[in-house]
Design a protein around this motif. Sequence first.
Motif, mmCIF file in Angstrom:
data_model
loop_
_atom_site.group_PDB
_atom_site.id
_atom_site.type_symbol
_atom_site.label_atom_id
_atom_site.label_comp_id
_atom_site.label_asym_id
_atom_site.label_seq_id
_atom_site.Cartn_x
_atom_site.Cartn_y
_atom_site.Cartn_z
ATOM 1 N N ARG A 20 -86.556 -36.553 6.936
ATOM 2 C CA ARG A 20 -87.870 -36.464 7.572
ATOM 3 C C ARG A 20 -87.680 -36.296 9.078
ATOM 4 O O ARG A 20 -86.749 -36.840 9.660
ATOM 5 N N PHE A 21 -88.574 -35.547 9.681
ATOM 6 C CA PHE A 21 -88.493 -35.256 11.113
ATOM 7 C C PHE A 21 -89.771 -35.717 11.797
ATOM 8 O O PHE A 21 -90.838 -35.664 11.214
ATOM 9 N N PHE A 29 -86.592 -36.475 16.175
ATOM 10 C CA PHE A 29 -85.861 -37.559 15.528
ATOM 11 C C PHE A 29 -85.852 -37.303 14.029
ATOM 12 O O PHE A 29 -86.858 -36.859 13.464
ATOM 13 N N THR A 30 -84.736 -37.573 13.380
ATOM 14 C CA THR A 30 -84.648 -37.427 11.930
ATOM 15 C C THR A 30 -84.301 -38.768 11.309
ATOM 16 O O THR A 30 -83.667 -39.615 11.948
ATOM 17 N N HIS A 31 -84.734 -38.961 10.098
ATOM 18 C CA HIS A 31 -84.321 -40.153 9.361
ATOM 19 C C HIS A 31 -84.287 -39.842 7.874
ATOM 20 O O HIS A 31 -84.981 -38.960 7.386
#
Length: 80
Positions: A20-21, A29-31
């Motif tokens: 997810r961005f 940010f990505t996670h």
Amino acid sequence: MATEISVTLPIEPMPKLRPRFRVVQGRVFTHTPYETKSFENEVAYLYLTRVGLKFEAHEPLQVKIEFYLQHPKSFTKKKI
């Protein structure tokens, strides 16, 4: 010298979800989604509790993974 380890983990395989961005003040940010991270942690825990063998970071490692799944209920009997 190669070491061969065979482990059967009692867990249903799960596909890895897309990262997810989000954009905050122009930075991206990505996670990893919670479900994916939770599944990866559960597999790691099951492996370590059953085998307890860790590998060195500098050693080459080859992994072969096999999944054994039940066929879906909608699967025709002709194909079995």
